[in-house]
Design a protein around this motif. Structure first.
Motif, short mmCIF file in Angstrom:
data_model
loop_
_atom_site.label_atom_id
_atom_site.label_comp_id
_atom_site.label_asym_id
_atom_site.label_seq_id
_atom_site.Cartn_x
_atom_site.Cartn_y
_atom_site.Cartn_z
N LEU A 336 38.59 63.20 96.76
CA LEU A 336 38.90 63.22 95.34
C LEU A 336 39.08 61.81 94.80
CD1 LEU A 336 41.52 66.13 95.17
CD2 LEU A 336 39.04 66.25 94.86
N THR A 337 38.63 61.61 93.58
CA THR A 337 38.86 60.33 92.92
C THR A 337 40.33 60.22 92.51
OG1 THR A 337 38.42 61.15 90.68
CG2 THR A 337 36.52 60.41 91.99
N ALA A 338 40.74 59.01 92.10
CA ALA A 338 42.12 58.81 91.65
C ALA A 338 42.43 59.70 90.46
CB ALA A 338 42.35 57.34 91.31
N GLY A 339 41.46 59.83 89.56
CA GLY A 339 41.66 60.67 88.38
C GLY A 339 41.83 62.13 88.74
N GLN A 340 41.05 62.61 89.70
CA GLN A 340 41.16 64.00 90.13
C GLN A 340 42.49 64.25 90.84
OE1 GLN A 340 37.43 64.02 92.31
NE2 GLN A 340 36.50 65.42 90.83
N GLN A 341 42.92 63.29 91.65
CA GLN A 341 44.20 63.42 92.32
C GLN A 341 45.35 63.47 91.32
OE1 GLN A 341 44.60 60.30 95.25
NE2 GLN A 341 42.61 60.76 96.17
N GLN A 342 45.27 62.66 90.28
CA GLN A 342 46.33 62.64 89.28
C GLN A 342 46.33 63.93 88.45
OE1 GLN A 342 46.26 58.94 87.04
NE2 GLN A 342 46.16 57.75 88.93
N GLN A 347 48.68 66.87 86.29
CA GLN A 347 47.94 67.48 85.18
C GLN A 347 47.51 66.46 84.13
OE1 GLN A 347 46.99 71.04 85.11
NE2 GLN A 347 47.39 70.35 87.20
N LEU A 348 47.25 65.23 84.56
CA LEU A 348 46.74 64.18 83.66
C LEU A 348 45.21 64.16 83.76
CD1 LEU A 348 49.28 61.31 84.49
CD2 LEU A 348 49.21 62.74 82.43
N THR A 349 44.54 64.19 82.63
CA THR A 349 43.07 64.28 82.64
C THR A 349 42.37 62.93 82.66
OG1 THR A 349 43.08 64.45 80.22
CG2 THR A 349 43.10 66.51 81.47
N GLY A 350 43.10 61.83 82.44
CA GLY A 350 42.53 60.49 82.58
C GLY A 350 41.33 60.22 81.69
N ILE A 351 40.39 59.45 82.22
CA ILE A 351 39.22 59.06 81.44
C ILE A 351 38.35 60.26 81.12
CG2 ILE A 351 37.87 58.50 83.51
CD1 ILE A 351 37.71 56.86 79.98
N ARG A 352 38.35 61.28 81.97
CA ARG A 352 37.59 62.49 81.68
C ARG A 352 38.14 63.18 80.42
NH1 ARG A 352 37.96 61.93 87.15
NH2 ARG A 352 36.07 62.21 88.40
N GLY A 353 39.45 63.22 80.30
CA GLY A 353 40.05 63.80 79.11
C GLY A 353 39.74 63.00 77.87
N GLU A 354 39.74 61.67 77.99
CA GLU A 354 39.38 60.81 76.86
C GLU A 354 37.94 61.08 76.44
OE1 GLU A 354 40.77 57.93 74.95
OE2 GLU A 354 42.41 59.31 75.36
N ALA A 355 37.04 61.17 77.41
CA ALA A 355 35.63 61.42 77.09
C ALA A 355 35.46 62.79 76.45
CB ALA A 355 34.79 61.31 78.36
N ALA A 356 36.14 63.81 76.99
CA ALA A 356 36.00 65.16 76.46
C ALA A 356 36.50 65.27 75.03
CB ALA A 356 36.75 66.14 77.36
N GLN A 357 37.45 64.39 74.65
CA GLN A 357 37.96 64.37 73.28
C GLN A 357 37.24 63.30 72.43
OE1 GLN A 357 42.41 64.71 72.95
NE2 GLN A 357 42.26 64.47 75.17
N ALA A 358 36.15 62.77 72.96
CA ALA A 358 35.36 61.74 72.26
C ALA A 358 36.18 60.48 72.02
CB ALA A 358 34.79 62.27 70.96
#
Length: 466
Positions: A336-342, A347-358
């Motif tokens: 798992l990446t650091a983002g996936q581990q977090q 329950q922090l979505t990290g850069i993926r959450g930022e991207a998903a919210q544009a």
């Protein structure tokens, strides 16, 4: 906001004197380049304040837009004077047809959201027409800044007050720089140059808490500023590919475009590691900046667009991202990446959450802030970085601290920095230098905030903010 609160007042005599100087220089250019078109480019701002940081920013933005529209034309000569109290101005000498170039500048004045604030005059000494008007080419006269009447008639009748004009200009400024800004179909070279400039700008900014800059490798023992330069150049072909994927994509399901960019990004990671001898310098930006470049190319492929439409494209591209990467995907992955581990732990979505919210941190926070920040580029970038750092759930910072509890401390540090005056005051600069040393000792780094700054600078360069 009122962009006319600062700036040195200038009187009519100074304006008229500069007009004479401009005319004299124009005549010199016409004699020196008898077979070329001379373009005079200046702001058209009513009232005594003709120049300040905000008006200079408008001018620089318009200048970049005009130059981008002249791509393919040979520019024989250029001169810019941006510090004149009578207002910034510039000259170009261009090889080309007067009528064609006049139509191009009319398009600039009419289509560019800030175009109404500019005067663009063209002269061709050897052309039988010498100087064409809008009416000569079948275009309507320029309309008033405030109403829909012909501009000249409003000026002659003095229909509007200076405050009326200021209100409209302030609104134009806010709309362009702080809200739903305009996106030109810049072209591949301009966009790719902006990506590389943003990558190199970020690593050049100093001092950044725990991050690499030209004076220090921060809390990163395996890399220097030179490593970032090598990595940035190695990634250029990838960003070219991301742009081409976005420009050429024809389908309705934009998640397919995202997957195409992601596969290209996987190959780009190998190019990065090869250039850096195995060091991860830009993995996060391969992901995020690749998405943004592809989305920008997609949204502007048929003409100019707006920031809200760009965000819609990004959201459509990443519609499945959180489900695939952070929900269903976790059970099927061993490494798992650091983002996936977090996400798994906190329950922090990290850069993926930022991207998903544009990228709300970019569009809603950092970019509007940078658009009104003052000082040198280094100062503006430092202040923007610290603003981001105080708001972002930075996965790099969390990973190095071992707990998301560090985010509350970072928020307090950001608030203290700005309370001390930020980069504009010695106390703020001293605080930041000390924070950098503290981060280095504690092995902390603002890697996520730095990536967000890169995305912000990328758009700011295209927007004309920097």
């Amino acid at each position: 906001m009122n962009i006319f609160l600062k700036g040195q007042s200038t009187d009519l005599s100074a304006v008229l004197l500069q007009r004479e100087k401009r005319s004299h220089y124009q005549n010199q250019l016409e004699q020196r380049y008898p077979n070329k078109v001379v373009i005079s480019f200046k702001l058209n701002i009513p009232g005594p304040i003709k120049n300040n940081d905000y008006l200079a920013r408008i001018f620089q933005t318009g200048w970049r837009v005009l130059l981008s529209q002249l791509t393919g034309h040979v520019i024989e000569h250029s001169r810019m004077e941006s510090a004149l109290t009578s207002g910034p101005e510039a000259f170009l000498v261009v090889a080309g047809d007067l009528s064609q170039l006049k139509q191009l500048t009319i398009k600039f004045e009419d289509d560019f959201p800030l175009g109404r604030l500019f005067d663009v005059d063209l002269m061709a000494g050897q052309d039988e027409k010498y100087q064409l008007s809008r009416q000569d080419l079948g275009f309507a006269p320029r309309t008033c800044l405030i109403c829909d009447q012909e501009a000249k008639s409003c000026i002659k009748a003095q229909r509007h007050s200076l405050m009326d004009a200021y209100q409209v200009i302030n609104s134009l400024y806010a709309d362009y720089y702080q809200e739903n800004f305009y996106l030109f179909n810049w072209g591949k070279d301009t966009v790719i140059n902006a990506t590389l400039a943003a990558l190199l700008d970020e690593v050049t900014v100093t001092p950044k808490p725990g991050l690499v800059d030209p004076a220090s490798n921060g809390a990163h023992q395996d890399m220097t500023a030179f490593t970032f330069i090598d990595s940035s150049l190695a990634l250029r072909p990838y960003y070219v590919r991301a742009f081409e994927l976005g420009q050429n994509f024809q389908g309705m399901d934009l998640t397919i475009l995202f997957e195409q960019v992601r596969q290209a990004g996987i190959r780009a990671e190998q190019a990065m590691y090869l250039a850096t001898q195995g060091v991860n310098t830009h993995k996060g930006l391969i992901f995020s900046l690749g998405i943004m470049v592809a989305a920008l190319a997609q949204v502007t492929k048929n003409g100019p667009s707006r920031a809200d439409r760009l965000r819609q494209i990004i959201q459509a591209m990443t519609a499945n991202l959180l489900t695939v990467d952070l929900q269903k995907g976790l059970a099927n992955q061993e490494d798992l990446t650091a983002g996936q581990q977090q996400y798994q732990r906190y329950q922090l979505t990290g850069i993926r959450g930022e991207a998903a919210q544009a990228f709300p941190m970019v569009f809603e926070l950092a970019l509007p802030f940078l658009g009104q920040a003052s000082g040198t580029d280094n100062q503006r970038y430092l202040d923007t970085l610290m603003l981001i750092a105080g708001q972002l759930a930075d996965s790099t910072l969390i990973k190095r601290a071992g707990s998301p509890a560090i985010l509350a401390k970072m928020q307090a540090w950001s608030a203290e920095y700005f309370a001390l005056g930020g980069s504009q005051r010695e106390a703020g600069r001293t605080f930041l230098a000390n924070l950098d040393q503290d981060f280095i000792k504690r092995n902390l780094s603002l890697g996520g905030a730095a990536d967000t700054l890169v995305l912000t600078i990328f758009l700011a360069r295209l927007q004309g903010v920097v």
